[in-house]
Design a protein around this motif. Structure first.
Motif, PDB file in Angstrom:
ATOM      1  N   ALA A  89       3.818   5.522  -5.782  1.00 28.98           N
ATOM      2  CA  ALA A  89       3.725   5.545  -7.237  1.00 28.98           C
ATOM      3  C   ALA A  89       2.584   6.454  -7.696  1.00 28.98           C
ATOM      4  CB  ALA A  89       3.520   4.131  -7.763  1.00 28.98           C
ATOM      5  N   ALA A  90       1.527   6.549  -6.882  1.00 30.13           N
ATOM      6  CA  ALA A  90       0.394   7.394  -7.269  1.00 30.13           C
ATOM      7  C   ALA A  90       0.803   8.855  -7.340  1.00 30.13           C
ATOM      8  CB  ALA A  90      -0.757   7.226  -6.281  1.00 30.13           C
ATOM      9  N   ALA A 123       0.842  -1.205   0.000  1.00 30.53           N
ATOM     10  CA  ALA A 123       0.000   0.000   0.000  1.00 30.53           C
ATOM     11  C   ALA A 123       0.873   1.249   0.000  1.00 30.53           C
ATOM     12  CB  ALA A 123      -0.925  -0.012   1.215  1.00 30.53           C
ATOM     13  N   ASN A 124       1.952   1.208   0.773  1.00 29.73           N
ATOM     14  CA  ASN A 124       2.844   2.369   0.799  1.00 29.73           C
ATOM     15  C   ASN A 124       3.442   2.635  -0.580  1.00 29.73           C
ATOM     16  OD1 ASN A 124       2.373   2.687   3.474  1.00 29.73           O
ATOM     17  ND2 ASN A 124       4.212   1.633   4.144  1.00 29.73           N
ATOM     18  N   LEU A 125       3.843   1.540  -1.245  1.00 26.59           N
ATOM     19  CA  LEU A 125       4.398   1.705  -2.593  1.00 26.59           C
ATOM     20  C   LEU A 125       3.350   2.273  -3.545  1.00 26.59           C
ATOM     21  CD1 LEU A 125       6.633  -1.381  -3.351  1.00 26.59           C
ATOM     22  CD2 LEU A 125       7.278   1.016  -3.387  1.00 26.59           C
ATOM     23  N   THR A 126       2.098   1.834  -3.353  1.00 27.14           N
ATOM     24  CA  THR A 126       1.015   2.342  -4.207  1.00 27.14           C
ATOM     25  C   THR A 126       0.904   3.853  -4.079  1.00 27.14           C
ATOM     26  OG1 THR A 126      -0.138   0.300  -3.742  1.00 27.14           O
ATOM     27  CG2 THR A 126      -1.417   2.063  -4.762  1.00 27.14           C
ATOM     28  N   ILE A 127       0.902   4.333  -2.825  1.00 28.92           N
ATOM     29  CA  ILE A 127       0.807   5.780  -2.612  1.00 28.92           C
ATOM     30  C   ILE A 127       1.987   6.469  -3.286  1.00 28.92           C
ATOM     31  CG2 ILE A 127       0.822   7.606  -0.887  1.00 28.92           C
ATOM     32  CD1 ILE A 127      -0.356   5.750   1.037  1.00 28.92           C
ATOM     33  N   LEU A 156       4.642  15.325  -1.250  1.00 30.94           N
ATOM     34  CA  LEU A 156       3.470  14.919  -0.468  1.00 30.94           C
ATOM     35  C   LEU A 156       3.364  13.407  -0.274  1.00 30.94           C
ATOM     36  CD1 LEU A 156       1.008  16.187   0.978  1.00 30.94           C
ATOM     37  CD2 LEU A 156      -0.300  15.543  -1.027  1.00 30.94           C
ATOM     38  N   PRO A 157       3.505  12.607  -1.370  1.00 34.02           N
ATOM     39  CA  PRO A 157       3.428  11.159  -1.147  1.00 34.02           C
ATOM     40  C   PRO A 157       4.490  10.667  -0.177  1.00 34.02           C
ATOM     41  CG  PRO A 157       3.453  11.643  -3.485  1.00 34.02           C
ATOM     42  CD  PRO A 157       3.651  12.932  -2.789  1.00 34.02           C
ATOM     43  N   VAL A 187      -6.885   5.846  -0.574  1.00 34.95           N
ATOM     44  CA  VAL A 187      -6.496   7.248  -0.469  1.00 34.95           C
ATOM     45  C   VAL A 187      -5.376   7.550  -1.460  1.00 34.95           C
ATOM     46  CG1 VAL A 187      -5.397   8.953   1.021  1.00 34.95           C
ATOM     47  CG2 VAL A 187      -7.237   7.567   1.914  1.00 34.95           C
ATOM     48  N   GLY A 188      -4.389   6.638  -1.516  1.00 39.59           N
ATOM     49  CA  GLY A 188      -3.275   6.830  -2.440  1.00 39.59           C
ATOM     50  C   GLY A 188      -3.737   6.913  -3.883  1.00 39.59           C
ATOM     51  N   LEU A 189      -4.624   5.989  -4.277  1.00 38.15           N
ATOM     52  CA  LEU A 189      -5.084   5.973  -5.666  1.00 38.15           C
ATOM     53  C   LEU A 189      -5.912   7.217  -5.985  1.00 38.15           C
ATOM     54  CD1 LEU A 189      -5.982   2.216  -6.026  1.00 38.15           C
ATOM     55  CD2 LEU A 189      -4.043   3.430  -7.002  1.00 38.15           C
TER      56      LEU A 189
END
Lengths: 121, 140, 516
Positions: free
Chosen positions: A45-46, A39-43, A72-73, C176-178
């Motif tokens: 990359a987002a 999930a952290n990686l997802t944020i 920010l990410p 939230v990230g997406l």
């Protein structure tokens, strides 16, 4: 780059789902730790991956000189890591205490709070 | 607890070094890598090492204050840093700055409520890590 | 303005610190009561301000929205904070007699206050990542409270509660990230506008469903509710009551917030899912309750079934339905917390929560019987108690929306609720005690009796007030629903005021960090 990270996240999620489907609660927790990192990686990359400078503003300036990475990410991931650290420390302690008290980590055998039979479940 | 002469001797030195380094990390945190969280982790590592070498009872004695209380006091300090903005009529958690001995071209020594907040975070992290580790050590 | 918004978060945190440092003496528990009372007063002030001025917003640290963290209160947030204050105070008083010295020494009061702070924070934040942080604050405190004391059943229930809630947390975080990746903002008011401009509506709906699942776990909706009946009956009664009253409702609140403010781009799809979820939640919850034979376990399953009604209001997404949802949440928190408190007294004087092992309470403790009947009948929807009006509005809204089957489900579930309540009534109150004991309230020490019964009586009185004078509450719910369905005021308060304030106080805002 995003594609690579996306594939990595996918692999991590797949591995953690595999772990989380196990009956052993400890495996489940390890799965959770892995998926939280996914999930952290997802944020991360987002927020778009750019091979630029770190987002630091030089002394005396009001804005960064050139294009910099999205800060920010990074802040979000840092917060999430800190929170996750606390949660998983707690979860591991809990699982350890449970093992000591109940003598099992098999979730099928953990029926004290919901005894079998009385409600037919 | 391990009975190793080398570990015991090295620990005395390492603990003070780690604690000193953690305070350094805490203080440089506003503009450079570091800060309350990292500092608190480093400081706690020192006492975890001490607990491994000398046992948990000795660690509790060395800390003097219960680690839970340290964490809670830290929470209070961080909260006070946020609330202090009220005195100056600013919004909650607005950073308050005081430049000691500032002149025209020198900022002097900058003191801020942000630093107080970071000290609170340091204490929370330090206290909660030690609470957890000591509790786990005692149970094993 | 910023301080009326921040005080419901600051007060419980400050109380937590003090209560923890004084946890070994009687000061700790009184500090907790004083703190809860202060929270109630602060929430009242906030409510007065929101009622008079409409949506209020403040920027933490003076960083203008949408870049900083916004605190914002519309009527829904304000009423949730008030209810948190009411239940918090009731449970803090109840805990005087319910929580033993050992649990106090482990930090019960501090955890309880941190939980209140987390709940208030979740209601007041206007930033979706900040909402995640408050969820975590709440979660950590609830973990601690749930296993405090470390009985075997508590650990067993705790493992299920912790693991499933962690899964939902991670899902929430990824969502939230997406969402940030698609819109570039985290401020909820800003997101309201930003989601309209997303190129790929399919992706947006996917993220919406991720939020739905994440909050659905917290709210304990079908099919994600399993952790709730597995754990809520294990901790101390005060803990059960505050969990039952507030925790799942934070999930419902979050669902209402994001599905009225942000994800309204494809209502036909998302809210239809919610409608099905609502119906199934109602049915499974009430059937689960019918199969149980323990006071607290029956009540736990009823939480699930009642959550369905609230989701139903959100799912129909008509003004009247939202009115019903808001009304239902307010009514439900008071009633449900109260029923768990009654269960605690029953256990104290009759010796168990197992319905087969207790009885005779009506003959020997008629006052408790009356205090049980008020919330129980209200829960089941007997006129003229608060639950009747809540159900009436929701059923009418479903009929108006021509969703006849969901109206039928709501009515049938109401009937089955009566069945469960009469089961408790029959077993615990009417039939004689199996061991021939005559449980009396006078068996309790006078101080304990006051601490246990005053909160129950006050909450019951509140239920009656809402029931007999529903008019002002319905008017309130109507205004609140109007705000939810037309987020212009909310968005304006967050973004408009911020830009206005920044222009006005521009140099002042730059000052704190100006030294760099």
């Amino acid at each position: 780059m995003e594609l690579l990270v996306a594939v990595m996240v996918g692999v991590m999620v797949a591995a953690s789902v595999h772990l989380m489907l196990a009956r052993n609660v400890l495996r489940f927790i390890f799965g959770l730790i892995l998926i939280s990192n996914a999930a952290n990686l997802t944020i991360f990359a987002a927020g778009r991956l750019t091979p630029e400078r770190p987002p630091l503003i030089p002394e005396g300036a009001d804005a960064p000189a050139a294009q910099v990475a999205n800060a920010l990410p990074q802040a979000l991931v840092l917060t999430a890591i800190v929170i996750g650290f606390g949660l998983f420390a707690f979860a591991l302690t809990l699982v350890y205490r449970t093992y000591q008290t109940l003598g099992t980590l098999n979730s099928d055998e953990m029926r004290l709070a919901e005894p079998r039979g009385e409600d037919g479940s | 607890m391990m009975n190793s002469v080398i570990l015991n001797a090295a620990t005395r030195l390492l603990v003070s070094l780690l604690v000193l380094f953690s305070i350094y990390m805490l203080l440089r945190g506003h503009n450079l890598p570091g800060g309350g969280f990292i500092g608190g982790l480093t400081g706690a590592t020192g006492f975890v090492l001490y607990a491994i070498a000398h046992g948990t009872e000795a660690t509790r004695a060395a800390l003097r204050v219960e680690p839970q209380n340290i964490a809670m006091i830290g929470l209070g300090v961080a909260l006070a840093a946020g609330v202090s903005a009220a005195i100056f009529g600013d919004a909650f958690f607005t950073g308050q700055w005081l430049f000691l001995g500032a002149t025209e071209d020198d900022k002097g020594l900058p003191l801020s409520s942000v630093l107080v907040f970071d000290i609170g975070v340091y204490l929370v992290v330090f206290g909660s890590i030690l609470t957890l580790v000591l509790a786990l050590e005692e149970e094993v | 303005m910023s301080w009326t918004l921040a005080s419901p978060i600051i007060i419980p945190f400050a109380t937590a610190v003090l209560a923890f440092l004084f946890r070994r003496g009687p000061e700790g528990r009184w500090l907790s009561v004083i703190g809860a009372a202060a929270l109630l007063i602060a929430s009242g002030l906030l409510m007065a301000e929101v009622w008079a001025e409409g949506v209020v917003a403040a920027q933490m640290g003076g960083w203008a929205a949408p870049f900083g963290i916004t605190l914002v209160a519309d009527l829904l947030s304000a009423v949730m904070v008030v209810i948190t204050g009411i239940t918090g105070l009731a449970v803090a008083v109840y805990a005087l007699a319910d929580v033993d010295a050992r649990k106090e020494e482990l930090g019960f009061h501090a955890l309880f206050q941190v939980l209140l702070a987390g709940v208030c924070g979740a209601f007041l934040t206007g930033d979706i990542f900040n909402l995640y942080v408050w969820f975590e604050v709440m979660l950590i405190a609830s973990f601690g409270l749930l296993i405090l004391g470390g009985r075997r059943e508590q650990l067993d229930g705790g493992v299920k509660y912790v693991t499933l809630n962690l899964v939902s947390t991670i899902l929430f975080l990824s969502a939230v990230g997406l969402l940030y990746g698609m819109t570039g903002t985290l401020n909820m008011a800003d997101l309201h506008g930003a989601v309209q401009e997303v190129d790929n509506p399919g992706l947006l709906v996917t993220v919406a469903v991720m939020f739905m699942v994440a909050f659905g776990v917290k709210a304990a909706v079908f099919p994600l509710f399993f952790w709730l009946p597995a754990s809520y009956h294990t901790p101390a009664f005060s803990v059960s009551a505050i969990f039952a009253g507030l925790l799942t409702k934070v999930g419902v609140y979050a669902l209402v917030r994001v599905f009225t403010l942000i994800f309204t781009t494809d209502v036909a799809y998302t809210h239809t899912i919610l409608l099905w979820v609502a119906g199934l939640t109602m049915i499974t919850g009430v059937l689960g309750a019918a199969a149980m034979n323990d006071f607290r376990r029956i009540l736990s399953f009823h939480i699930v079934s009642q959550i369905g009604y609230m989701i139903l209001g959100l799912a129909l997404f008509t003004p009247l339905a939202i009115v019903g949802a808001v009304f239902y949440i307010v009514h439900h928190i008071i009633v449900k917390a109260n029923l768990f408190l009654v269960a605690g007294v029953a256990k104290r004087i009759a010796g168990s929560t197992d319905l087969a092992a207790i009885g005779g309470l009506y003959r020997t403790a008629p006052l408790l019987g009356l205090l049980f009947l008020i919330p129980a009948f209200s829960l089941a929807g007997f006129p003229p108690l608060s639950g009747f009006w809540a159900k009436y509005v929701l059923v009418k809204a479903s009929l108006d929306a021509q969703s006849y089957w969901i109206a039928a489900v709501a009515l049938v579930v109401g009937l089955l609720t009566i069945y469960s309540m009469t089961k408790i009534w029959g077993a615990a109150f009417w039939t004689p005690h199996p061991e021939g004991r005559a449980p009396r309230l006078t068996d309790l020490p006078a101080r304990d009796r006051a601490a246990l019964l005053v909160p129950i009586a006050s909450l019951a009185a509140l239920t009656c007030v809402i029931g007999f004078y529903p008019e002002p509450f319905v008017v309130f719910a109507e205004r609140s629903a109007a705000q939810l369905l037309d987020p212009a005021a909310y968005v304006g308060a967050v973004l408009g005021e911020a830009s206005g304030a920044a222009a006005e106080a521009g140099p002042g805002l730059a000052e704190p960090e100006g030294g760099q």
